[in-house]
Motif scaffolding. Structure first.
Motif, short mmCIF file in Angstrom:
data_model
loop_
_atom_site.label_atom_id
_atom_site.label_comp_id
_atom_site.label_asym_id
_atom_site.label_seq_id
_atom_site.Cartn_x
_atom_site.Cartn_y
_atom_site.Cartn_z
N VAL A 1 111.30 83.53 20.28
CA VAL A 1 110.39 83.26 19.16
C VAL A 1 110.15 84.51 18.32
O VAL A 1 109.99 84.42 17.10
CB VAL A 1 109.07 82.67 19.68
CG1 VAL A 1 108.01 82.60 18.59
CG2 VAL A 1 109.31 81.27 20.24
N THR A 2 110.14 85.69 18.93
CA THR A 2 109.87 86.92 18.18
C THR A 2 111.14 87.63 17.73
O THR A 2 111.06 88.67 17.09
CB THR A 2 109.03 87.90 19.03
OG1 THR A 2 109.75 88.21 20.23
CG2 THR A 2 107.68 87.31 19.37
N SER A 3 112.31 87.07 18.04
CA SER A 3 113.56 87.71 17.63
C SER A 3 113.74 87.57 16.13
O SER A 3 113.27 86.61 15.52
CB SER A 3 114.75 87.07 18.35
OG SER A 3 115.00 85.79 17.82
N PRO A 4 114.44 88.53 15.51
CA PRO A 4 114.69 88.43 14.07
C PRO A 4 115.43 87.14 13.70
O PRO A 4 115.24 86.61 12.63
CB PRO A 4 115.55 89.65 13.77
CG PRO A 4 115.24 90.62 14.85
CD PRO A 4 114.94 89.78 16.07
N SER A 5 116.24 86.63 14.63
CA SER A 5 117.02 85.43 14.34
C SER A 5 116.14 84.21 14.15
O SER A 5 116.48 83.31 13.38
CB SER A 5 117.99 85.15 15.48
OG SER A 5 118.85 86.23 15.67
N TRP A 6 115.03 84.14 14.87
CA TRP A 6 114.18 82.96 14.82
C TRP A 6 112.83 83.19 14.16
O TRP A 6 112.19 82.25 13.71
CB TRP A 6 113.91 82.42 16.23
CG TRP A 6 115.01 81.55 16.74
CD1 TRP A 6 115.96 81.91 17.66
CD2 TRP A 6 115.31 80.21 16.38
NE1 TRP A 6 116.81 80.86 17.90
CE2 TRP A 6 116.43 79.80 17.12
CE3 TRP A 6 114.71 79.31 15.51
CZ2 TRP A 6 116.98 78.53 17.01
CZ3 TRP A 6 115.27 78.04 15.40
CH2 TRP A 6 116.39 77.67 16.14
N SER A 7 112.34 84.42 14.07
CA SER A 7 110.96 84.63 13.62
C SER A 7 110.73 84.18 12.18
O SER A 7 109.69 83.60 11.88
CB SER A 7 110.54 86.09 13.81
OG SER A 7 111.34 86.95 13.04
N ARG A 8 111.68 84.40 11.30
CA ARG A 8 111.51 83.98 9.90
C ARG A 8 111.41 82.46 9.82
O ARG A 8 110.53 81.91 9.16
CB ARG A 8 112.66 84.48 9.04
CG ARG A 8 112.52 84.06 7.59
CD ARG A 8 113.54 84.74 6.71
NE ARG A 8 113.39 84.24 5.36
CZ ARG A 8 114.36 83.66 4.67
NH1 ARG A 8 115.55 83.53 5.18
NH2 ARG A 8 114.13 83.22 3.46
#
Length: 93
Positions: free
Chosen positions: A60-67
């Motif tokens: 959830v906090t990864s750049p891949s998913w956070s946006r």
């Protein structure tokens, strides 16, 4: 994708050394492959030997998913505002 397919995929990812590239690289690869957030959480937990709670935090906090996660939250906030706005005129009756 069912649980057995996810298990086979996690074994394949482990054999390919996906865990050695680190969580960010693994999560980005899963996202590029079109994996859902739930699938990504499950696979990250298996490949990196994390609890589901830790895997969820990582995904959830990864750049891949956070946006995408922020956009999803904003969508829900706007939806709630619209519904609350529609309720106001009816309250005056």
């Amino acid at each position: 994708m069912d649980r057995d397919e996810l298990e086979l995929l996690s074994v394949s990812l482990i054999e390919q050394g996906a865990g050695e590239r680190g969580p960010a690289a693994l999560i980005a690869a899963l996202k590029r492959d079109g994996r859902s957030m739930v699938e990504s959480i499950y696979l990250v937990s298996k490949v990196l030997s994390l609890s589901l709670a830790d895997a969820k935090t990582s995904v959830v906090t990864s750049p891949s998913w956070s946006r995408e996660n922020r956009e999803h939250e904003r969508f829900h906030e706007k939806l709630i505002e619209v519904f609350e706005g529609e309720e106001q005129p009816h309250a005056d009756r």
